[in-house]
Design a protein around this motif. Structure first.
Motif, PDB file in Angstrom:
ATOM      1  N   SER A   5      -8.561   4.095  56.870  1.00 28.06           N
ATOM      2  CA  SER A   5      -7.214   3.995  57.398  1.00 28.06           C
ATOM      3  C   SER A   5      -7.245   3.812  58.913  1.00 28.06           C
ATOM      4  CB  SER A   5      -6.421   5.265  57.053  1.00 28.06           C
ATOM      5  OG  SER A   5      -5.237   5.319  57.806  1.00 28.06           O
ATOM      6  N   LEU A   6      -6.769   2.679  59.381  1.00 27.99           N
ATOM      7  CA  LEU A   6      -6.736   2.401  60.814  1.00 27.99           C
ATOM      8  C   LEU A   6      -5.856   3.412  61.543  1.00 27.99           C
ATOM      9  CD1 LEU A   6      -7.519   0.649  63.199  1.00 27.99           C
ATOM     10  CD2 LEU A   6      -5.585  -0.843  62.639  1.00 27.99           C
ATOM     11  N   GLY A   7      -4.713   3.728  60.968  1.00 26.71           N
ATOM     12  CA  GLY A   7      -3.811   4.702  61.596  1.00 26.71           C
ATOM     13  C   GLY A   7      -4.471   6.053  61.783  1.00 26.71           C
ATOM     14  N   PHE A   8      -5.219   6.488  60.766  1.00 26.82           N
ATOM     15  CA  PHE A   8      -5.911   7.773  60.862  1.00 26.82           C
ATOM     16  C   PHE A   8      -6.981   7.725  61.952  1.00 26.82           C
ATOM     17  CE2 PHE A   8      -9.375  10.643  59.638  1.00 26.82           C
ATOM     18  CZ  PHE A   8      -8.683  11.855  59.607  1.00 26.82           C
ATOM     19  N   LEU A   9      -7.750   6.632  61.990  1.00 23.48           N
ATOM     20  CA  LEU A   9      -8.793   6.497  62.996  1.00 23.48           C
ATOM     21  C   LEU A   9      -8.200   6.490  64.410  1.00 23.48           C
ATOM     22  CD1 LEU A   9     -11.742   6.089  63.779  1.00 23.48           C
ATOM     23  CD2 LEU A   9     -11.406   3.628  63.424  1.00 23.48           C
ATOM     24  N   VAL A  10      -7.127   5.740  64.597  1.00 23.71           N
ATOM     25  CA  VAL A  10      -6.475   5.697  65.906  1.00 23.71           C
ATOM     26  C   VAL A  10      -5.970   7.092  66.287  1.00 23.71           C
ATOM     27  CG1 VAL A  10      -4.482   4.790  67.188  1.00 23.71           C
ATOM     28  CG2 VAL A  10      -5.901   3.250  65.826  1.00 23.71           C
ATOM     29  N   ALA A  11      -5.388   7.799  65.321  1.00 27.42           N
ATOM     30  CA  ALA A  11      -4.897   9.152  65.597  1.00 27.42           C
ATOM     31  C   ALA A  11      -6.041  10.092  65.989  1.00 27.42           C
ATOM     32  CB  ALA A  11      -4.154   9.703  64.375  1.00 27.42           C
ATOM     33  N   MET A  12      -7.150  10.001  65.288  1.00 27.00           N
ATOM     34  CA  MET A  12      -8.295  10.868  65.594  1.00 27.00           C
ATOM     35  C   MET A  12      -8.887  10.556  66.977  1.00 27.00           C
ATOM     36  SD  MET A  12      -8.458  13.054  63.265  1.00 27.00           S
ATOM     37  CE  MET A  12      -9.978  13.799  63.790  1.00 27.00           C
ATOM     38  N   LEU A 129      -5.638  -4.891  72.731  1.00 25.24           N
ATOM     39  CA  LEU A 129      -5.130  -4.615  71.383  1.00 25.24           C
ATOM     40  C   LEU A 129      -4.331  -3.328  71.324  1.00 25.24           C
ATOM     41  CD1 LEU A 129      -8.248  -5.713  69.303  1.00 25.24           C
ATOM     42  CD2 LEU A 129      -6.048  -6.913  69.495  1.00 25.24           C
ATOM     43  N   LEU A 130      -4.804  -2.289  72.000  1.00 26.51           N
ATOM     44  CA  LEU A 130      -4.045  -1.031  72.015  1.00 26.51           C
ATOM     45  C   LEU A 130      -2.706  -1.212  72.722  1.00 26.51           C
ATOM     46  CD1 LEU A 130      -6.856   1.592  72.659  1.00 26.51           C
ATOM     47  CD2 LEU A 130      -5.590   1.195  70.530  1.00 26.51           C
ATOM     48  N   GLY A 131      -2.669  -2.052  73.751  1.00 26.20           N
ATOM     49  CA  GLY A 131      -1.400  -2.363  74.415  1.00 26.20           C
ATOM     50  C   GLY A 131      -0.421  -3.026  73.467  1.00 26.20           C
ATOM     51  N   ARG A 132      -0.917  -3.911  72.640  1.00 31.36           N
ATOM     52  CA  ARG A 132      -0.045  -4.573  71.655  1.00 31.36           C
ATOM     53  C   ARG A 132       0.462  -3.585  70.614  1.00 31.36           C
ATOM     54  NH1 ARG A 132      -2.953  -9.839  69.518  1.00 31.36           N
ATOM     55  NH2 ARG A 132      -1.191  -9.716  68.087  1.00 31.36           N
ATOM     56  N   VAL A 133      -0.410  -2.698  70.158  1.00 29.21           N
ATOM     57  CA  VAL A 133       0.006  -1.682  69.179  1.00 29.21           C
ATOM     58  C   VAL A 133       1.062  -0.772  69.800  1.00 29.21           C
ATOM     59  CG1 VAL A 133      -0.768   0.331  67.861  1.00 29.21           C
ATOM     60  CG2 VAL A 133      -2.136  -1.763  67.858  1.00 29.21           C
ATOM     61  N   SER A 134       0.827  -0.355  71.039  1.00 29.76           N
ATOM     62  CA  SER A 134       1.791   0.499  71.725  1.00 29.76           C
ATOM     63  C   SER A 134       3.143  -0.197  71.874  1.00 29.76           C
ATOM     64  CB  SER A 134       1.245   0.904  73.095  1.00 29.76           C
ATOM     65  OG  SER A 134       2.167   1.719  73.771  1.00 29.76           O
ATOM     66  N   ALA A 135       3.128  -1.479  72.226  1.00 29.40           N
ATOM     67  CA  ALA A 135       4.373  -2.238  72.363  1.00 29.40           C
ATOM     68  C   ALA A 135       5.107  -2.337  71.025  1.00 29.40           C
ATOM     69  CB  ALA A 135       4.083  -3.632  72.916  1.00 29.40           C
ATOM     70  N   ALA A 136       4.351  -2.519  69.948  1.00 25.09           N
ATOM     71  CA  ALA A 136       4.971  -2.591  68.621  1.00 25.09           C
ATOM     72  C   ALA A 136       5.619  -1.260  68.258  1.00 25.09           C
ATOM     73  CB  ALA A 136       3.933  -2.989  67.570  1.00 25.09           C
ATOM     74  N   LEU A 137       4.946  -0.164  68.570  1.00 24.33           N
ATOM     75  CA  LEU A 137       5.529   1.149  68.304  1.00 24.33           C
ATOM     76  C   LEU A 137       6.802   1.358  69.114  1.00 24.33           C
ATOM     77  CD1 LEU A 137       2.317   3.368  68.203  1.00 24.33           C
ATOM     78  CD2 LEU A 137       3.859   2.871  66.289  1.00 24.33           C
ATOM     79  N   ALA A 138       6.790   0.914  70.359  1.00 27.28           N
ATOM     80  CA  ALA A 138       7.973   1.048  71.208  1.00 27.28           C
ATOM     81  C   ALA A 138       9.135   0.227  70.646  1.00 27.28           C
ATOM     82  CB  ALA A 138       7.656   0.622  72.639  1.00 27.28           C
ATOM     83  N   ARG A 139       8.845  -0.976  70.158  1.00 27.56           N
ATOM     84  CA  ARG A 139       9.895  -1.815  69.569  1.00 27.56           C
ATOM     85  C   ARG A 139      10.489  -1.177  68.324  1.00 27.56           C
ATOM     86  NH1 ARG A 139       6.284  -5.858  70.670  1.00 27.56           N
ATOM     87  NH2 ARG A 139       5.651  -5.986  68.491  1.00 27.56           N
ATOM     88  N   GLU A 140       9.652  -0.469  67.579  1.00 27.27           N
ATOM     89  CA  GLU A 140      10.110   0.192  66.357  1.00 27.27           C
ATOM     90  C   GLU A 140      10.898   1.456  66.670  1.00 27.27           C
ATOM     91  OE1 GLU A 140       9.821  -0.816  63.139  1.00 27.27           O
ATOM     92  OE2 GLU A 140       9.057  -2.676  63.985  1.00 27.27           O
ATOM     93  N   GLY A 141      10.932   1.820  67.949  1.00 27.03           N
ATOM     94  CA  GLY A 141      11.660   3.027  68.341  1.00 27.03           C
ATOM     95  C   GLY A 141      10.890   4.290  68.037  1.00 27.03           C
ATOM     96  N   SER A 142       9.580   4.174  67.909  1.00 24.19           N
ATOM     97  CA  SER A 142       8.749   5.320  67.592  1.00 24.19           C
ATOM     98  C   SER A 142       8.833   6.361  68.680  1.00 24.19           C
ATOM     99  CB  SER A 142       7.304   4.886  67.416  1.00 24.19           C
ATOM    100  OG  SER A 142       6.457   6.009  67.317  1.00 24.19           O
ATOM    101  N   ASP A 143       9.029   7.609  68.294  1.00 27.37           N
ATOM    102  CA  ASP A 143       9.026   8.723  69.244  1.00 27.37           C
ATOM    103  C   ASP A 143       7.623   8.984  69.754  1.00 27.37           C
ATOM    104  OD1 ASP A 143      10.487  10.609  70.684  1.00 27.37           O
ATOM    105  OD2 ASP A 143      10.034  12.197  69.254  1.00 27.37           O
ATOM    106  N   ALA A 144       6.628   8.328  69.135  1.00 27.46           N
ATOM    107  CA  ALA A 144       5.230   8.518  69.550  1.00 27.46           C
ATOM    108  C   ALA A 144       4.965   7.963  70.939  1.00 27.46           C
ATOM    109  CB  ALA A 144       4.302   7.836  68.535  1.00 27.46           C
ATOM    110  N   THR A 145       5.865   7.117  71.446  1.00 21.70           N
ATOM    111  CA  THR A 145       5.660   6.549  72.779  1.00 21.70           C
ATOM    112  C   THR A 145       6.091   7.517  73.872  1.00 21.70           C
ATOM    113  OG1 THR A 145       7.796   5.427  72.697  1.00 21.70           O
ATOM    114  CG2 THR A 145       5.851   4.179  71.967  1.00 21.70           C
ATOM    115  N   ARG A 146       6.808   8.582  73.518  1.00 19.29           N
ATOM    116  CA  ARG A 146       7.173   9.608  74.514  1.00 19.29           C
ATOM    117  C   ARG A 146       5.961  10.442  74.841  1.00 19.29           C
ATOM    118  NH1 ARG A 146      11.371  13.630  73.757  1.00 19.29           N
ATOM    119  NH2 ARG A 146      10.654  14.105  75.814  1.00 19.29           N
ATOM    120  N   LEU A 147       5.803  10.776  76.098  1.00 18.66           N
ATOM    121  CA  LEU A 147       4.652  11.563  76.521  1.00 18.66           C
ATOM    122  C   LEU A 147       4.772  13.024  76.119  1.00 18.66           C
ATOM    123  CD1 LEU A 147       4.067  10.050  80.055  1.00 18.66           C
ATOM    124  CD2 LEU A 147       2.783   9.607  77.970  1.00 18.66           C
ATOM    125  N   TRP A 148       5.985  13.593  76.185  1.00 20.16           N
ATOM    126  CA  TRP A 148       6.169  15.014  75.843  1.00 20.16           C
ATOM    127  C   TRP A 148       7.484  15.197  75.166  1.00 20.16           C
ATOM    128  CZ3 TRP A 148       5.642  13.338  80.906  1.00 20.16           C
ATOM    129  CH2 TRP A 148       4.324  13.298  81.349  1.00 20.16           C
TER     130      TRP A 148
END
Length: 148
Positions: A5-12, A129-148
């Motif tokens: 799982s790519l998501g799991f690996l990125v999270a770890m 690539l990580l910048g692109r993933v981060s941008a995609a998360l931001a577009r999706e409105g993911s709360d994961a882009t917030r620092l705290w």
């Protein structure tokens, strides 16, 4: 056991890198959120408190306490905005600039250690690539882009 799982690996990897980064800052008496504020001010000298909050994805009310602590430590100074009496401009003091530079050197050494097994082109590609993933998360409105 290998997880495909790519998501799991990125999270770890993110968790491990964050733990190492937090430990590096903590060993020098700094919390990651203070470092983030110092970096934001280093990139935006004389910006408003609201601009700092916006840059970090924080509500303006949250930034006030962070700035208070950094001002008490002598790392920043605030002054009234000459064009808006309700606002304050914030900038690093000489001490704050020195602190930021010292912390940045430590962060750079940690980053170099984390990616030491990658060739320079691989590091660049990973960052891209990580910048692109981060941008995609931001577009999706993911709360994961917030620092705290």
């Amino acid at each position: 056991m290998t997880d495909s799982s790519l998501g799991f690996l990125v999270a770890m990897v993110g968790r491990q890198a964050a733990a190492a980064f937090n430990a590096t800052l903590a060993s020098h008496g700094t919390h990651p959120r203070d470092y983030a504020v110092l970096r934001a001010l280093g990139d935006r000298p004389g910006c408003s408190q609201r601009e700092v909050a916006d840059a970090l994805g924080l509500p303006p009310s949250r930034i006030v306490g962070l700035l208070d602590g950094l001002q008490e430590a002598g790392a920043i100074e605030r002054e009234p905005d000459p064009t808006d009496r309700r606002a304050h401009r914030v900038r690093l003091t000489d001490s704050g600039r020195g602190r930021l530079n010292s912390l940045q050197e430590r962060a750079d050494r940690l980053e170099a250690a984390i990616v030491a097994d990658l060739a320079p082109a691989e590091r660049d590609e990973l960052q891209r690539l990580l910048g692109r993933v981060s941008a995609a998360l931001a577009r999706e409105g993911s709360d994961a882009t917030r620092l705290w």
